[in-house]
Design an enzyme around this catalytic site. Structure first.
Site, mmCIF file in Angstrom:
data_model
loop_
_atom_site.group_PDB
_atom_site.id
_atom_site.type_symbol
_atom_site.label_atom_id
_atom_site.label_comp_id
_atom_site.label_asym_id
_atom_site.label_seq_id
_atom_site.Cartn_x
_atom_site.Cartn_y
_atom_site.Cartn_z
ATOM 1 N N SER A 26 0.854 -1.188 0.000
ATOM 2 C CA SER A 26 0.000 0.000 0.000
ATOM 3 C C SER A 26 0.887 1.233 0.000
ATOM 4 O O SER A 26 2.071 1.157 -0.361
ATOM 5 C CB SER A 26 -0.933 -0.046 1.217
ATOM 6 O OG SER A 26 -1.922 0.945 1.127
ATOM 7 N N ASN A 27 0.360 2.376 0.369
ATOM 8 C CA ASN A 27 1.175 3.592 0.442
ATOM 9 C C ASN A 27 0.641 4.504 1.548
ATOM 10 O O ASN A 27 -0.354 4.189 2.198
ATOM 11 C CB ASN A 27 1.209 4.293 -0.921
ATOM 12 C CG ASN A 27 -0.164 4.716 -1.366
ATOM 13 O OD1 ASN A 27 -0.793 5.573 -0.761
ATOM 14 N ND2 ASN A 27 -0.662 4.084 -2.420
ATOM 15 N N ALA A 28 1.291 5.643 1.710
ATOM 16 C CA ALA A 28 1.058 6.492 2.890
ATOM 17 C C ALA A 28 -0.096 7.493 2.729
ATOM 18 O O ALA A 28 -0.278 8.351 3.595
ATOM 19 C CB ALA A 28 2.342 7.242 3.225
ATOM 20 N N SER A 29 -0.867 7.401 1.675
ATOM 21 C CA SER A 29 -1.979 8.355 1.499
ATOM 22 C C SER A 29 -2.987 8.216 2.650
ATOM 23 O O SER A 29 -3.401 7.109 2.994
ATOM 24 C CB SER A 29 -2.663 8.071 0.156
ATOM 25 O OG SER A 29 -3.828 8.853 0.052
ATOM 26 N N ALA A 95 -4.488 7.570 -4.138
ATOM 27 C CA ALA A 95 -3.175 7.086 -4.564
ATOM 28 C C ALA A 95 -3.280 5.575 -4.782
ATOM 29 O O ALA A 95 -2.876 4.782 -3.918
ATOM 30 C CB ALA A 95 -2.130 7.411 -3.503
#
Ligand code: CTP
Length: 222
Positions: A26-29, A95
């Site tokens: 995943s990512n930090a959004s 994102a």
């Protein structure tokens, strides 16, 4: 452009691509920028739908508009397709993960003493897919596509390339290398670029104010 006859679809947050039952990519959004835009657009448009990946549930609790929770990038694309109508403005503040594991293990992957290589495959680009649908299906000709760009280097040049390649009416470019704005923060600093090359700078301000300014630019310039 008037918003009161438009259905606005806003996306926010990351997407999640599972590797096994306990691990994911995943990512930090955080979803905060998308929510700020949804909040700002809600009072002005005909209908507002917020489609979001896994985010802190308290951020969307009690919202007066429809919120649709999804997990993967393909889920987000499918949810957007379901909501398409000829009067849509799609604002992609999410994102979405660009890659997903080629296989999802049905059981937890056990560690060994060797390095582990995970093979990833490309996810669809949601904006490009919707741009294609817009071109192919007459009834969707008037859909308006607005993107964000998260960049750490050559911020404006990469943002401009995305504006052109994703066939957008407008792009909001973020420098996510800064710790005081962007991912997770309540503040943002955005360069807005329109399809005709016009550039507008939104200097550091709260995401709420960024959202209200983005809405004003949409209303006055698109
Ligand atoms: N986006 C999308 N589908 C994806 C990835 C991104 O529609 N699979 C959208 C985002 O919501 C954003 C815009 O495309 O509005 C730009 O996203 P960004 O993450 O900045 O860039 P990418 O297109 O993923 O390119 P790169 O990761 O190479 O910078």
């Amino acid at each position: 452009m008037q918003l009161n006859d438009k259905k606005v679809i806003v996306t926010g947050g990351p997407t999640r691509e599972w590797l096994d039952p306990v691990r994911y990519i995943s990512n930090a959004s955080s979803g905060k920028m998308g929510i700020a835009i949804a909040d700002a657009a809600y009072t002005q448009c005909k209908e507002l739908v917020f489609i979001h990946g896994p985010i802190d549930g308290s951020l969307v609790a009690g919202k007066p508009y429809r919120c649709i929770a999804v997990e993967s990038t393909i889920d987000m694309l499918e949810a957007i397709k379901q909501e398409l109508s000829p009067d849509v403005i799609l604002i992609m503040a999410a994102a979405p993960a660009d890659y997903k594991p080629v296989t999802k293990s049905p059981v937890k992957i056990k560690k060994s003493n060797e390095n582990l290589t995970i093979e990833l495959q490309r996810n669809p680009d949601i904006l490009k897919t919707i741009a294609q649908i817009k071109k192919e299906e007459n009834k969707f000709n008037n859909i308006v596509l607005i993107g964000f760009a998260a960049e750490t280097t050559d911020v404006i040049a990469y943002g401009k390339t995305k504006l052109v390649e994703k066939e957008l009416a407008m792009i909001c470019i973020n420098d996510v290398s800064r710790s005081d704005t962007g991912f997770g923060s309540d503040y943002n600093e955005v360069t807005v670029m329109l399809a005709d090359g016009t550039v507008k700078e939104l200097h550091k301000m709260t995401k709420k104010d960024v959202a209200e300014n983005i809405l004003k630019i949409i209303i006055h310039n698109l």
